[in-house]
Design a protein around this motif. Structure first.
Motif, PDB file in Angstrom:
ATOM      1  N   ALA A  92       8.090 -33.020 -10.240  1.00  0.00           N
ATOM      2  CA  ALA A  92       6.767 -33.565 -10.576  1.00  0.00           C
ATOM      3  C   ALA A  92       6.207 -34.291  -9.359  1.00  0.00           C
ATOM      4  O   ALA A  92       6.841 -35.224  -8.842  1.00  0.00           O
ATOM      5  CB  ALA A  92       6.857 -34.514 -11.768  1.00  0.00           C
ATOM      6  N   VAL A  93       5.069 -33.847  -8.895  1.00  0.00           N
ATOM      7  CA  VAL A  93       4.456 -34.429  -7.694  1.00  0.00           C
ATOM      8  C   VAL A  93       3.870 -35.810  -7.994  1.00  0.00           C
ATOM      9  O   VAL A  93       3.447 -36.074  -9.123  1.00  0.00           O
ATOM     10  CB  VAL A  93       3.358 -33.491  -7.133  1.00  0.00           C
ATOM     11  N   ALA A  94       3.833 -36.670  -6.973  1.00  0.00           N
ATOM     12  CA  ALA A  94       3.214 -37.989  -7.109  1.00  0.00           C
ATOM     13  C   ALA A  94       2.419 -38.289  -5.841  1.00  0.00           C
ATOM     14  O   ALA A  94       2.760 -37.801  -4.758  1.00  0.00           O
ATOM     15  CB  ALA A  94       4.291 -39.051  -7.303  1.00  0.00           C
ATOM     16  N   PRO A  95       1.354 -39.092  -5.952  1.00  0.00           N
ATOM     17  CA  PRO A  95       0.604 -39.489  -4.755  1.00  0.00           C
ATOM     18  C   PRO A  95       1.534 -40.240  -3.792  1.00  0.00           C
ATOM     19  O   PRO A  95       2.407 -40.981  -4.247  1.00  0.00           O
ATOM     20  CB  PRO A  95      -0.466 -40.448  -5.310  1.00  0.00           C
ATOM     21  N   ASP A  96       1.346 -40.034  -2.498  1.00  0.00           N
ATOM     22  CA  ASP A  96       2.274 -40.626  -1.534  1.00  0.00           C
ATOM     23  C   ASP A  96       1.622 -40.645  -0.149  1.00  0.00           C
ATOM     24  O   ASP A  96       1.681 -39.662   0.591  1.00  0.00           O
ATOM     25  CB  ASP A  96       3.567 -39.796  -1.532  1.00  0.00           C
TER      26      ASP A  96
ATOM     27  N   VAL B 255      -8.947 -27.890  -5.620  1.00  0.00           N
ATOM     28  CA  VAL B 255      -8.777 -27.387  -6.990  1.00  0.00           C
ATOM     29  C   VAL B 255      -7.307 -27.008  -7.168  1.00  0.00           C
ATOM     30  O   VAL B 255      -6.742 -26.309  -6.332  1.00  0.00           O
ATOM     31  CB  VAL B 255      -9.666 -26.146  -7.233  1.00  0.00           C
ATOM     32  N   ASN B 256      -6.712 -27.490  -8.238  1.00  0.00           N
ATOM     33  CA  ASN B 256      -5.283 -27.241  -8.477  1.00  0.00           C
ATOM     34  C   ASN B 256      -5.050 -26.663  -9.864  1.00  0.00           C
ATOM     35  O   ASN B 256      -5.846 -26.870 -10.784  1.00  0.00           O
ATOM     36  CB  ASN B 256      -4.494 -28.545  -8.317  1.00  0.00           C
ATOM     37  N   ARG B 257      -3.908 -25.985  -9.992  1.00  0.00           N
ATOM     38  CA  ARG B 257      -3.586 -25.353 -11.275  1.00  0.00           C
ATOM     39  C   ARG B 257      -3.464 -26.396 -12.383  1.00  0.00           C
ATOM     40  O   ARG B 257      -3.811 -26.120 -13.536  1.00  0.00           O
ATOM     41  CB  ARG B 257      -2.304 -24.545 -11.131  1.00  0.00           C
ATOM     42  N   CYS B 258      -2.997 -27.610 -12.052  1.00  0.00           N
ATOM     43  CA  CYS B 258      -2.887 -28.627 -13.105  1.00  0.00           C
ATOM     44  C   CYS B 258      -4.276 -29.057 -13.585  1.00  0.00           C
ATOM     45  O   CYS B 258      -4.433 -29.453 -14.748  1.00  0.00           O
ATOM     46  CB  CYS B 258      -2.049 -29.808 -12.651  1.00  0.00           C
ATOM     47  N   ASP B 259      -5.297 -28.969 -12.732  1.00  0.00           N
ATOM     48  CA  ASP B 259      -6.673 -29.269 -13.190  1.00  0.00           C
ATOM     49  C   ASP B 259      -7.061 -28.254 -14.276  1.00  0.00           C
ATOM     50  O   ASP B 259      -7.628 -28.613 -15.316  1.00  0.00           O
ATOM     51  CB  ASP B 259      -7.688 -29.153 -12.046  1.00  0.00           C
TER      52      ASP B 259
ATOM     53  N   GLY C 188      -9.700 -33.445 -11.620  1.00  0.00           N
ATOM     54  CA  GLY C 188      -9.491 -33.340 -10.171  1.00  0.00           C
ATOM     55  C   GLY C 188      -8.548 -34.371  -9.616  1.00  0.00           C
ATOM     56  O   GLY C 188      -8.629 -35.555  -9.950  1.00  0.00           O
ATOM     57  N   HIS C 189      -7.622 -33.894  -8.766  1.00  0.00           N
ATOM     58  CA  HIS C 189      -6.682 -34.789  -8.078  1.00  0.00           C
ATOM     59  C   HIS C 189      -7.064 -34.969  -6.604  1.00  0.00           C
ATOM     60  O   HIS C 189      -7.136 -36.071  -6.106  1.00  0.00           O
ATOM     61  CB  HIS C 189      -5.262 -34.216  -8.148  1.00  0.00           C
TER      62      HIS C 189
ATOM     63  N   VAL D 214      -5.270 -29.987   0.939  1.00  0.00           N
ATOM     64  CA  VAL D 214      -3.896 -30.320   1.328  1.00  0.00           C
ATOM     65  C   VAL D 214      -3.107 -31.162   0.317  1.00  0.00           C
ATOM     66  O   VAL D 214      -1.971 -30.797  -0.035  1.00  0.00           O
ATOM     67  CB  VAL D 214      -3.904 -31.044   2.709  1.00  0.00           C
ATOM     68  N   PRO D 215      -3.611 -32.312  -0.173  1.00  0.00           N
ATOM     69  CA  PRO D 215      -2.711 -33.331  -0.730  1.00  0.00           C
ATOM     70  C   PRO D 215      -1.747 -32.859  -1.815  1.00  0.00           C
ATOM     71  O   PRO D 215      -0.518 -32.912  -1.611  1.00  0.00           O
ATOM     72  CB  PRO D 215      -3.669 -34.420  -1.243  1.00  0.00           C
ATOM     73  N   LEU D 216      -2.229 -32.425  -2.961  1.00  0.00           N
ATOM     74  CA  LEU D 216      -1.300 -32.147  -4.067  1.00  0.00           C
ATOM     75  C   LEU D 216      -0.353 -30.996  -3.720  1.00  0.00           C
ATOM     76  O   LEU D 216       0.855 -31.078  -3.963  1.00  0.00           O
ATOM     77  CB  LEU D 216      -2.074 -31.859  -5.349  1.00  0.00           C
ATOM     78  N   ALA D 217      -0.888 -29.944  -3.114  1.00  0.00           N
ATOM     79  CA  ALA D 217      -0.039 -28.784  -2.792  1.00  0.00           C
ATOM     80  C   ALA D 217       0.991 -29.138  -1.723  1.00  0.00           C
ATOM     81  O   ALA D 217       2.174 -28.790  -1.849  1.00  0.00           O
ATOM     82  CB  ALA D 217      -0.911 -27.618  -2.328  1.00  0.00           C
ATOM     83  N   ALA D 218       0.561 -29.851  -0.682  1.00  0.00           N
ATOM     84  CA  ALA D 218       1.501 -30.191   0.390  1.00  0.00           C
ATOM     85  C   ALA D 218       2.535 -31.202  -0.094  1.00  0.00           C
ATOM     86  O   ALA D 218       3.720 -31.104   0.261  1.00  0.00           O
ATOM     87  CB  ALA D 218       0.745 -30.734   1.600  1.00  0.00           C
TER      88      ALA D 218
END
Ligand SMILES: NC(=O)c1ccc[n+]([C@@H]2O[C@H](COP(=O)([O-])OP(=O)(O)OC[C@H]3O[C@@H](n4cnc5c(N)ncnc54)[C@H](OP(=O)(O)O)[C@@H]3O)[C@@H](O)[C@H]2O)c1
Length: 321
Positions: free
Chosen positions: A265-269, A44-48, A69-70, A131-135
């Motif tokens: 701005a975060v991106a999938p990676d 769960v992320n703040r952007c959600d 959800g991301h 982990v993913p979006l925050a890390a």
């Protein structure tokens, strides 16, 4: 088994956490280089929450009902082709490109292969989903933009949050002297993560007690906190600002003070996630999951997140591990 629908948490319109409701939505069809994943847990992320609330500068969706959800951790169901590095049955984690794809608060998600990495072997799916979006955000700000290095002085504003707890650890891993802001209850924990100094923001503000840092990483969505943090920087220092909404107000103030500044701005990676996996498996970095909710309790998780005092991450359990 042929699926036509799957269980998901959706919003029919923007609004409060109560707008998150369970629904049966179409089973995703995998296309091109996408990997179809059975989701075990969703972060769960703040952007959600920003998207759910329809806050300005949040990602917008035109697909209704919208599956938010991301972050996800789960198991590959279908890979793009037989010789692909990922195979059905592989445990993976990653970040969906919501709103350009269906989100991860669902039983299945189909995402570009470049968004998916092998799950750290030492982590459960619930831990990995945090982990993913925050890390990736913390890595981008700390390593790619600020170029963390030995002796660099870094102030992490909101060190105890989802992004902050990774930012503190990455900066310390690369040898920086880390000053983190957080409440008193998080001070010892932040030191364990690698902060050399912790400033309790309730009793003293960082700009009064911290001076001459090279970098400020701003993770507090508060114009006044962000503006005050500029005073902690050395001349020509760098502020990296994550909250989208307050960036426009901060940029000219940083420039007027002779400071360098940038938004982020975060991106999938997947490649960076593979590095993060190694740091998690070696124990150099850890993820802290503050609380776990069932998928259909997503509204409770959003309410909790919006109180803005989560330590580390909140995660939704979609199925059993
Ligand atoms: N641009 C991007 O790509 C991007 C990506 C991810 C996140 N973001 C943004 O970055 C920000 C942080 O995200 P997040 O997921 O880390 O948030 P989060 O997990 O909700 O942050 C919660 C933490 O904030 C701390 N906090 C609250 N007020 C504070 C204050 N005045 N000073 C210091 N700490 C304070 C709390 O610590 P205490 O409990 O100790 O008070 C809590 O640990 C959000 O604005 C988010 O939208 C941007």
């Amino acid at each position: 088994m042929t699926h036509t629908t799957m269980r998901a948490m959706v919003i029919e319109r923007t609004g409060g956490p109560e707008e998150l409701v369970p629904a049966a939505v179409p089973y995703p069809s995998r296309v091109g280089s996408e990997v179809l994943v059975r989701v075990v847990a969703a972060g769960v992320n703040r952007c959600d929450a920003d998207t759910r609330a329809g806050r300005p500068d949040s990602a917008a969706t035109d697909a209704w009902p919208a599956v938010l959800g991301h972050d996800f951790s789960g198991v590959v169901v279908e890979a793009p082709y037989a010789a692909h590095a990922l195979k059905p049955g592989d445990p993976v984690y990653g970040m969906a490109m919501f709103p350009h794809s269906t989100g991860s608060y669902a039983e299945y998600v189909s995402v570009p292969a470049m968004s998916v990495a092998r799950k750290p072997a030492s982590l459960t799916h619930v831990e990995a989903a945090g982990v993913p979006l925050a890390a990736l955000t913390a890595w981008g700000m700390v390593v790619e933009v600020a170029k963390a290095h030995e002796g660099q002085r870094v102030l992490v504003n909101a060190g105890a949050g989802g992004v902050g707890h990774f930012a503190v650890q990455f900066a310390a891993y690369f040898g920086a002297h880390v000053v983190a802001t957080g409440s008193e209850r998080n001070a010892g924990w932040l030191r364990d993560l690698g902060a050399a100094e912790v400033v309790d923001y309730a009793s003293s503000s960082a700009d009064r007690v911290v001076r001459d840092v090279d970098v400020v990483l701003n993770l507090v969505d508060d114009d006044a906190v962000a503006e005050r943090s500029l005073a902690a920087l050395r001349p020509g220092g760098l502020v990296v600002h994550a909250p989208h909404a307050s960036w426009a107000a901060l940029a000219p103030k940083a420039a007027a003070a002779g400071l360098r500044s940038t938004g982020f701005a975060v991106a999938p990676d997947a490649a960076t996630l593979a590095i993060v996996s190694r740091l998690l498996d070696s124990g150099d970095v850890r993820v802290y999951v503050d609380d776990v909710y069932d998928l259909d309790e997503a509204a409770d998780a959003h309410s909790r997140l919006e109180q803005r005092h989560t330590r580390g991450k909140l995660v939704l359990r979609v199925t059993d591990e």
